[in-house]
Design a protein around this motif. Structure first.
Motif, PDB file in Angstrom:
ATOM      1  N   GLN A 119     -66.046 -65.054  -0.194  1.00 35.44           N
ATOM      2  CA  GLN A 119     -66.144 -63.581   0.066  1.00 35.44           C
ATOM      3  C   GLN A 119     -66.966 -63.240   1.205  1.00 35.44           C
ATOM      4  O   GLN A 119     -67.977 -63.865   1.395  1.00 35.44           O
ATOM      5  N   LYS A 162     -67.333 -56.944   5.278  1.00 31.14           N
ATOM      6  CA  LYS A 162     -66.279 -56.087   5.749  1.00 31.14           C
ATOM      7  C   LYS A 162     -64.947 -56.200   5.085  1.00 31.14           C
ATOM      8  O   LYS A 162     -63.680 -56.022   5.508  1.00 31.14           O
ATOM      9  N   GLY A 163     -64.850 -56.640   3.604  1.00 30.76           N
ATOM     10  CA  GLY A 163     -63.684 -57.005   2.929  1.00 30.76           C
ATOM     11  C   GLY A 163     -63.105 -58.145   3.149  1.00 30.76           C
ATOM     12  O   GLY A 163     -61.895 -58.393   2.720  1.00 30.76           O
ATOM     13  N   LYS A 187     -57.421 -60.338   4.820  1.00 29.80           N
ATOM     14  CA  LYS A 187     -58.014 -59.027   4.242  1.00 29.80           C
ATOM     15  C   LYS A 187     -56.852 -58.201   3.749  1.00 29.80           C
ATOM     16  O   LYS A 187     -55.765 -58.127   4.331  1.00 29.80           O
TER      17      LYS A 187
END
Lengths: 111, 112
Positions: free
Chosen positions: A58, A61-62, A78
């Motif tokens: 991970q 920013k996602g 993403k």
């Protein structure tokens, strides 16, 4: 010598759609793998990195990336893209003193 | 609180001139690097310095010389500039034993 290939020069996605950027590497040992993002006129910012352990990493920013040794790949994903994600994305393979970057993938986000 | 800074941000100069780009990091890192990004966005490492010792030197012309007055600074000197030197130059730094580099904002060099 290690090398990195990013097959997609330019990708366009709609805002809210999912994203996958491809990266293939060549490296003799267990690789150090990175994804960087470069916004227009800016320097490179590290999104995430993989050295060992869990193959799904991970980042900020996602973003996430999955290391697949059998495919020599480290694709960036993403689930829902935001307009601010429009930028140039670089995959890189280490180590530090011989970092090799891919040619980059330019991401355009449609409203 | 800029971690890695470079000056100038833009540099326009004539062929044949000598110029320098400065880089400073306040992260306490041991190693600093210079990269060149060409017009196609391709990034290539040029130099790295560790404790004032040059570790690697990719096949760059000897017109380019890194100079490190101290651990926090790695400046890039370029002599007899050529048109092909036009590019964006990035400085980066890393901590000993950690494979992660922090990049500066870049210096866009244009040689006319």
């Amino acid at each position: 010598a290690q090398s990195v290939t990013q097959p997609d020069i330019h990708i366009t996605v709609s805002e809210g759609a999912s994203l996958e950027l491809r990266c293939n590497y060549s490296y003799g040992a267990t690789p150090y793998l990175f994804w960087y993002v470069q916004s227009p006129g800016q320097g490179l910012q590290l999104l995430l990195k993989y050295f060992s352990g869990d193959t799904l990493v991970q980042g900020i920013k996602g973003f996430e990336a999955e290391f697949k040794r059998s495919q020599s790949s480290f694709n960036l994903r993403k689930p829902s893209v935001h307009w601010s994600d429009a930028a140039e994305y670089f995959c890189a393979v280490g180590p530090n003193n011989d970092m090799r970057f891919g040619a980059g993938t330019r991401l355009t986000v449609k409203p | 609180d800029t971690a890695v800074s470079q000056t100038p941000k833009y540099l326009v100069t004539q062929m044949g001139n000598d110029k320098s780009i400065k880089c400073e990091q306040n992260l306490g890192h041991d190693t600093m690097y210079w990269y060149k990004q060409d017009s196609k966005k391709f990034l290539k490492i040029m130099f790295s310095y560790n404790n004032k010792e040059l570790i690697i030197n990719e096949t760059v012309p000897n017109r380019f010389s890194p100079k490190s007055p101290d651990k926090a600074h790695l400046n890039l000197h370029i002599n007899s500039l050529e048109l092909g030197d036009s590019a964006v130059y990035f400085c980066a730094s890393s901590e000993a034993g950690r494979n992660e580099q922090f990049f500066g904002p870049g210096t866009r060099l244009t040689v006319l």
